[in-house]
Design a protein around this motif. Structure first.
Motif, PDB file in Angstrom:
ATOM      1  N   VAL A  95     113.391 -48.006  -8.678  1.00 27.57           N
ATOM      2  CA  VAL A  95     113.955 -49.398  -8.500  1.00 27.57           C
ATOM      3  C   VAL A  95     112.879 -50.433  -7.830  1.00 27.57           C
ATOM      4  N   PRO A  96     112.491 -51.340  -8.466  1.00 34.36           N
ATOM      5  CA  PRO A  96     111.680 -52.280  -8.333  1.00 34.36           C
ATOM      6  C   PRO A  96     112.167 -53.209  -7.229  1.00 34.36           C
ATOM      7  N   GLY A  97     111.103 -53.913  -6.637  1.00 36.93           N
ATOM      8  CA  GLY A  97     111.365 -55.007  -5.636  1.00 36.93           C
ATOM      9  C   GLY A  97     111.286 -54.427  -4.149  1.00 36.93           C
ATOM     10  N   ASP A  98     111.057 -55.314  -3.169  1.00 37.51           N
ATOM     11  CA  ASP A  98     110.753 -55.241  -1.747  1.00 37.51           C
ATOM     12  C   ASP A  98     112.021 -54.639  -0.984  1.00 37.51           C
ATOM     13  N   TRP A  99     113.120 -55.039  -1.551  1.00 40.11           N
ATOM     14  CA  TRP A  99     114.730 -54.561  -0.902  1.00 40.11           C
ATOM     15  C   TRP A  99     115.585 -54.369  -2.016  1.00 40.11           C
ATOM     16  N   ASN A 100     115.968 -53.417  -2.004  1.00 40.55           N
ATOM     17  CA  ASN A 100     116.976 -52.777  -3.057  1.00 40.55           C
ATOM     18  C   ASN A 100     117.947 -51.749  -2.308  1.00 40.55           C
ATOM     19  N   ASN A 101     119.103 -51.834  -2.404  1.00 45.66           N
ATOM     20  CA  ASN A 101     120.139 -50.989  -2.127  1.00 45.66           C
ATOM     21  C   ASN A 101     120.637 -49.773  -3.035  1.00 45.66           C
ATOM     22  N   GLY A 102     121.064 -48.639  -2.366  1.00 48.35           N
ATOM     23  CA  GLY A 102     121.650 -47.635  -3.071  1.00 48.35           C
ATOM     24  C   GLY A 102     122.888 -47.886  -3.804  1.00 48.35           C
ATOM     25  N   LEU A 103     124.017 -48.063  -2.783  1.00 45.09           N
ATOM     26  CA  LEU A 103     125.444 -48.325  -3.369  1.00 45.09           C
ATOM     27  C   LEU A 103     125.532 -49.494  -2.450  1.00 45.09           C
ATOM     28  N   GLN A 104     126.292 -50.392  -3.075  1.00 45.69           N
ATOM     29  CA  GLN A 104     126.950 -51.741  -2.154  1.00 45.69           C
ATOM     30  C   GLN A 104     128.427 -51.688  -2.622  1.00 45.69           C
ATOM     31  N   VAL A 105     128.829 -51.994  -1.372  1.00 48.74           N
ATOM     32  CA  VAL A 105     130.399 -52.069  -1.284  1.00 48.74           C
ATOM     33  C   VAL A 105     130.974 -53.256  -0.864  1.00 48.74           C
ATOM     34  N   TYR A 106     131.616 -54.126  -1.431  1.00 50.74           N
ATOM     35  CA  TYR A 106     131.818 -55.293  -1.019  1.00 50.74           C
ATOM     36  C   TYR A 106     133.486 -55.550  -1.429  1.00 50.74           C
ATOM     37  N   SER A 107     134.112 -54.336  -1.227  1.00 51.99           N
ATOM     38  CA  SER A 107     135.758 -54.230  -1.436  1.00 51.99           C
ATOM     39  C   SER A 107     136.220 -53.484  -0.407  1.00 51.99           C
ATOM     40  N   ASP A 108     137.503 -53.176  -0.294  1.00 49.45           N
ATOM     41  CA  ASP A 108     138.176 -52.657   0.694  1.00 49.45           C
ATOM     42  C   ASP A 108     138.673 -51.212  -0.008  1.00 49.45           C
ATOM     43  N   SER A 109     138.825 -50.253   1.303  1.00 48.11           N
ATOM     44  CA  SER A 109     139.471 -48.992   0.803  1.00 48.11           C
ATOM     45  C   SER A 109     138.894 -47.962  -0.061  1.00 48.11           C
ATOM     46  N   ASN A 110     137.434 -47.937  -0.360  1.00 50.53           N
ATOM     47  CA  ASN A 110     136.844 -47.211  -1.037  1.00 50.53           C
ATOM     48  C   ASN A 110     136.349 -45.884  -0.381  1.00 50.53           C
ATOM     49  N   THR A 111     136.383 -44.857  -0.983  1.00 54.79           N
ATOM     50  CA  THR A 111     135.681 -43.513  -0.305  1.00 54.79           C
ATOM     51  C   THR A 111     134.518 -43.103  -1.272  1.00 54.79           C
ATOM     52  N   ILE A 112     133.507 -42.631  -0.465  1.00 53.30           N
ATOM     53  CA  ILE A 112     132.049 -42.134  -1.094  1.00 53.30           C
ATOM     54  C   ILE A 112     132.031 -40.837  -0.266  1.00 53.30           C
ATOM     55  N   MET A 113     131.931 -39.799  -1.383  1.00 51.18           N
ATOM     56  CA  MET A 113     131.474 -38.436  -0.773  1.00 51.18           C
ATOM     57  C   MET A 113     130.928 -37.743  -1.577  1.00 51.18           C
ATOM     58  N   GLY A 114     130.043 -36.690  -0.927  1.00 53.48           N
ATOM     59  CA  GLY A 114     129.328 -35.596  -1.484  1.00 53.48           C
ATOM     60  C   GLY A 114     127.831 -36.057  -2.196  1.00 53.48           C
ATOM     61  N   LEU A 115     127.583 -37.411  -2.048  1.00 55.61           N
ATOM     62  CA  LEU A 115     126.207 -37.680  -2.357  1.00 55.61           C
ATOM     63  C   LEU A 115     125.055 -37.709  -1.512  1.00 55.61           C
TER      64      LEU A 115
END
Length: 171
Positions: A95-115
């Motif tokens: 991913v190019p650039g000086d600042w980049n994020n993996g996952l970006q979450v901007y909403s409520d009640s999400n679940t991220i697991m196993g990654l």
């Protein structure tokens, strides 16, 4: 025939109003296209679950997704990303650039697991202005190498929880 169509539309409307989501299955390690993780994030809506095909992402031999740009942010809320029964690595090396994020979450009640989220210049996971999100879970549940847990490593910042209105997130 007309009654069958009307009945079908009523069933779809009822399921939608109940908030029953779809399962979007990631079937490719490619950065884009149908079946990719990017595609699943773009298609996701509230109540959906994104899973990973264990034939493509074997739990005992994790497969790597190399995004070539930042992944789409999670804006829909009530989304589950579940790699607990697969081996999934998301590697930000390309991913190019000086600042980049993996996952970006901007909403409520999400679940991220196993990654496994590695090698992003910014945050592995960034949660901003969002509440009631869960990152991780019981490592003993699932057949993947981390179960419901996540590994966030080699990023500029591991997990960044920030911005006004962000509260009640669980890591």
């Amino acid at each position: 025939m007309k009654r069958a169509v009307i009945l079908g539309l009523l069933i779809v409307a009822a399921v939608t109003s109940l908030g029953l989501g779809r399962e979007l299955v990631v079937t490719s390690t490619a950065d884009s296209g149908t079946g990719s993780f990017r595609w699943a994030l773009q298609m996701a809506r509230s109540g959906d679950t994104i899973t990973f095909d264990p034939e493509v992402f074997p739990p005992d031999d994790p497969a790597t997704i190399y995004p070539r740009s930042e992944l789409p942010p999670i804006n829909c809320g009530n989304l589950i990303i579940d790699a607990s029964n697969a081996g999934v690595i998301i590697d930000g090396t390309n991913v190019p650039g000086d600042w980049n994020n993996g996952l970006q979450v901007y909403s409520d009640s999400n679940t991220i697991m196993g990654l496994q989220i590695v090698n992003f210049m910014g945050s592995g996971i960034a949660i901003g202005g969002a509440s009631w999100n869960t990152v991780g879970g019981d490592r003993g549940i699932g057949t993947g190498p981390l179960g419901r847990g996540n590994l966030v490593s080699g990023n500029g910042i591991g997990i960044d929880i920030c911005d006004h209105g962000t509260s009640h997130n669980l890591v």
